[in-house]
Write a protein that holds these residues in place. Structure first.
Motif, PDB file in Angstrom:
ATOM      1  N   ILE A  18       0.818  -1.222   0.000  1.00 43.49           N
ATOM      2  CA  ILE A  18       0.000   0.000   0.000  1.00 43.49           C
ATOM      3  C   ILE A  18       0.847   1.265   0.000  1.00 43.49           C
ATOM      4  N   VAL A  19       1.755   1.371   0.952  1.00 45.65           N
ATOM      5  CA  VAL A  19       2.519   2.613   1.090  1.00 45.65           C
ATOM      6  C   VAL A  19       3.402   2.855  -0.128  1.00 45.65           C
ATOM      7  N   GLY A  20       4.050   1.802  -0.627  1.00 48.24           N
ATOM      8  CA  GLY A  20       4.885   1.956  -1.817  1.00 48.24           C
ATOM      9  C   GLY A  20       4.087   2.446  -3.009  1.00 48.24           C
ATOM     10  N   ALA A  21       2.887   1.881  -3.195  1.00 49.18           N
ATOM     11  CA  ALA A  21       2.035   2.327  -4.305  1.00 49.18           C
ATOM     12  C   ALA A  21       1.601   3.771  -4.114  1.00 49.18           C
ATOM     13  N   ALA A  22       1.331   4.155  -2.867  1.00 47.62           N
ATOM     14  CA  ALA A  22       0.916   5.535  -2.603  1.00 47.62           C
ATOM     15  C   ALA A  22       2.061   6.511  -2.870  1.00 47.62           C
ATOM     16  N   LEU A  23       3.276   6.131  -2.519  1.00 48.83           N
ATOM     17  CA  LEU A  23       4.426   6.995  -2.776  1.00 48.83           C
ATOM     18  C   LEU A  23       4.687   7.149  -4.273  1.00 48.83           C
ATOM     19  N   THR A  24       4.408   6.091  -5.028  1.00 52.72           N
ATOM     20  CA  THR A  24       4.628   6.134  -6.474  1.00 52.72           C
ATOM     21  C   THR A  24       3.544   6.915  -7.199  1.00 52.72           C
TER      22      THR A  24
END
Length: 214
Positions: free
Chosen positions: A52-58
Motif C-alpha cells: 500500500i505505502v509503496g504504491a501511494a508513494l509512487t
C-alpha cells in the motif's frame, strides 16, 4: 487583427484513487465502478498490506480505499503509515467486517472514513468526495455500536501475546518471538482470557478478533 478567443477552462483533475483489496473479483469490480464516475480515476490497485505505502508513494493518490484484512499486513496499520509518509492522501476503510473495535482503531490510525462493503457504489463514490472535502464519513449504525461498545479492554502487550498465540504456538514459542519470559507470557494470556470472559487463549483470540480489538 482578430482577437483570440479566450481559452476554455480546463476540466478539473479527477480524484486519484488507490484501491487495496485482496479478492481479485471484488477489486476489479470496485475499480470498474469507480472508474465510471466522471470525476474519479483508479491509479493503483494492490492486493497486500505491504504494497500500500509503496504504491501511494509512487502514484500519489488523493484517496486510498483500504480493506482491513489483507495478506502481509492490514489496512489499519497501512492507514497509520500513510498518515506519516503520504499525509495528503485521505484514507477510507472499506471492509466486510463492520466491527466497533475496527472503527475505533481506524479513527486512531487517522482514517477519514469507515464503510462496509454491502452499500451501493453511489454511496461509496459520495464518501470518496466527502473525505476529499475534509469530512469524516462513518457508517451511522457502526458509529452507534462503537459508542455503546466502549474501548478495547486489552493492553497493547496483551494484544501482541494473543496474536502470537495463533496457529498453535506454545508459551515457549510466544516468549521467544516477543522476547519475554514464559511466566510473563502466561500472565498476559491469563489477563486477556479474563478480560474477554473466555475459557482459554484460543477463545480469547477468537473473541478479540470478533470484537475488532486485534
Amino acid at each position: 487583427m482578430t482577437a483570440e478567443a479566450p481559452a476554455e477552462d480546463e476540466a478539473p483533475r479527477p480524484v486519484r484513487i488507490l484501491l487495496a483489496e485482496d479478492q481479485g473479483m471484488m477489486r476489479g469490480a470496485l475499480a470498474l465502478l469507480l472508474g465510471m464516475e466522471e470525476d474519479m480515476e483508479v491509479v493503483a490497485q494492490v492486493s497486500a498490506g505491504d504494497e500500500i505505502v509503496g504504491a501511494a508513494l509512487t502514484h500519489r493518490p488523493d484517496v486510498a480505499l483500504l480493506d482491513i484484512e489483507l495478506p502481509r499486513g492490514n489496512g489499519l496499520d497501512a492507514a497509520a503509515e500513510l498518515r506519516e509518509r503520504v499525509p495528503s492522501c485521505r484514507v477510507l476503510i472499506l471492509t466486510t467486517f463492520g466491527r466497533p473495535g475496527y472503527l475505533r482503531r481506524a479513527m486512531e490510525a487517522g482514517a477519514a472514513g469507515f464503510l462496509v462493503k454491502d452499500g451501493p457504489v453511489e454511496e461509496l463514490a459520495g464518501a470518496v468526495r466527502r473525505v476529499l472535502a475534509g469530512e469524516t464519513v462513518v457508517d451511522p449504525a457502526l458509529a452507534a455500536a462503537a459508542l455503546s461498545a466502549g474501548p478495547s479492554p486489552l493492553t497493547a502487550r496483551e494484544c501482541d501475546v494473543l496474536r502470537a498465540s495463533a496457529d498453535g504456538a506454545t508459551v515457549a514459542d510466544i516468549a521467544a518471538a516477543l522476547h519475554l519470559s514464559e511466566s510473563t507470557v502466561r500472565n498476559y494470556l491469563s489477563a486477556a482470557i479474563g478480560k474477554t470472559s473466555t475459557r482459554n487463549r484460543a477463545e480469547a483470540l477468537r473473541e478479540a478478533r470478533h470484537q475488532g480489538w486485534l
